[in-house]
Design an enzyme around this catalytic site. Structure first.
Site, mmCIF file in Angstrom:
data_model
loop_
_atom_site.group_PDB
_atom_site.id
_atom_site.type_symbol
_atom_site.label_atom_id
_atom_site.label_comp_id
_atom_site.label_asym_id
_atom_site.label_seq_id
_atom_site.Cartn_x
_atom_site.Cartn_y
_atom_site.Cartn_z
ATOM 1 N N GLU A 143 0.830 -1.210 0.000
ATOM 2 C CA GLU A 143 0.000 0.000 0.000
ATOM 3 C C GLU A 143 0.866 1.262 0.000
ATOM 4 O O GLU A 143 1.670 1.458 0.914
ATOM 5 C CB GLU A 143 -0.897 0.018 1.246
ATOM 6 C CG GLU A 143 -1.738 1.278 1.365
ATOM 7 C CD GLU A 143 -2.447 1.401 2.711
ATOM 8 O OE1 GLU A 143 -3.256 2.322 2.863
ATOM 9 O OE2 GLU A 143 -2.164 0.570 3.604
ATOM 10 N N GLU A 240 -11.396 2.718 6.991
ATOM 11 C CA GLU A 240 -10.241 2.981 7.837
ATOM 12 C C GLU A 240 -10.143 4.487 8.101
ATOM 13 O O GLU A 240 -9.289 5.177 7.567
ATOM 14 C CB GLU A 240 -8.951 2.463 7.178
ATOM 15 C CG GLU A 240 -7.774 2.444 8.140
ATOM 16 C CD GLU A 240 -6.471 2.049 7.467
ATOM 17 O OE1 GLU A 240 -5.759 1.199 8.033
ATOM 18 O OE2 GLU A 240 -6.154 2.583 6.391
#
Length: 256
Positions: A143, A240
């Protein structure tokens, strides 16, 4: 409409971690994700997943000393042995918890390590990790993070991530695309999602600025959700974000 998973490292923090599984189910989530399981025995977590009929869609590999600011070690040539040990630990948890994918934190660039050496180390470590994950039928994710929230982080853009994935050449290595991080670094979310979709294994969201729930900032989430449907994305979208207030009070953005 995309499938949404509650990131219970950031949502429902009004409760102790082990109680957040039930809170996620009560709020209507069918799946959860979290940063790290390692402070608990696997059976403690698996019992919660079973009790509340939740799917665990993601957790991270060990990050090093998180409290001290470490964010992984995949790019650090001084810690290859530690990295490989952590791959084994993460896979043992993943197998027991039935999680289909793991996120490998790339780490921060050390002052004594050149960018070229960090890149070579990251590629080699990802080849090792991807092979270990492949043996257990698990996807591996990397990521890009934004350099404002994670100064010094090695992996900061989708093109860099795509290049690493191509160089590693593993069929089970994919990109974790975080809408919040990439809005801060790149913008152009819709076109990037379209271009990179074959490489994207997981998506996460938060609004900009502040990393709060959708609808609190500048991102047009209703458009992006329709866009993901049009593109045919069938994976999970991890929520998130840090709620502005109480988690449940901030769930009015959800399209169900």
């Amino acid at each position: 409409m995309p499938k949404f998973a509650a990131n219970i490292s950031m949502l429902f923090t009004e409760l102790p971690f082990i109680e957040r599984f039930g809170a996620a189910r009560a709020a209507g989530f069918d799946a959860v994700e979290f940063l790290f399981p390692y402070a608990f025995e696997p059976d403690q977590i698996s019992a919660r997943l079973e009790r509340f009929d939740l799917q665990l869609v993601l957790h991270n590999m060990p990050p090093g000393d998180w409290a001290a600011g470490e964010r992984g070690m995949a790019c650090d040539p001084r810690r290859i042995g530690e990295f490989q040990d952590n791959v084994g630990l993460a896979l043992d948890y993943a197998e027991e918890l039935g999680v289909p994918q793991l996120h490998c934190l790339a780490g921060k660039l050390h002052a004594a390590v050149t960018m070229e050496r960090a890149h070579e180390t990251c590629v080699a470590n990802l080849r090792f990790a991807a092979a270990q994950c492949q043996q257990r039928g698990i996807k591996l994710l990397i990521e890009p993070l934004n350099r404002f929230d994670a100064p010094g982080y090695f992996l900061t853009g989708t093109r860099q991530a795509a290049a690493i994935i191509a160089e590693v050449g593993a069929p089970n290595l994919f990109m974790q695309y975080d809408i919040y991080h990439m809005q801060r670094m790149e913008g152009n979310l819709a076109d990037t999602l379209r271009a990179q979709l074959p490489l994207i294994g997981h998506i996460q969201l938060a609004d900009v600025p502040g990393r709060h729930e959708p609808g609190t900032g500048e991102i047009n989430f209703p458009f992006l959700f329709r866009h993901l449907d049009t593109l045919g994305y069938d994976g999970w979208v991890g929520c998130e974000y840090t709620p502005l207030g109480n988690t449940v009070d901030g769930l009015g953005w959800r399209p169900w």
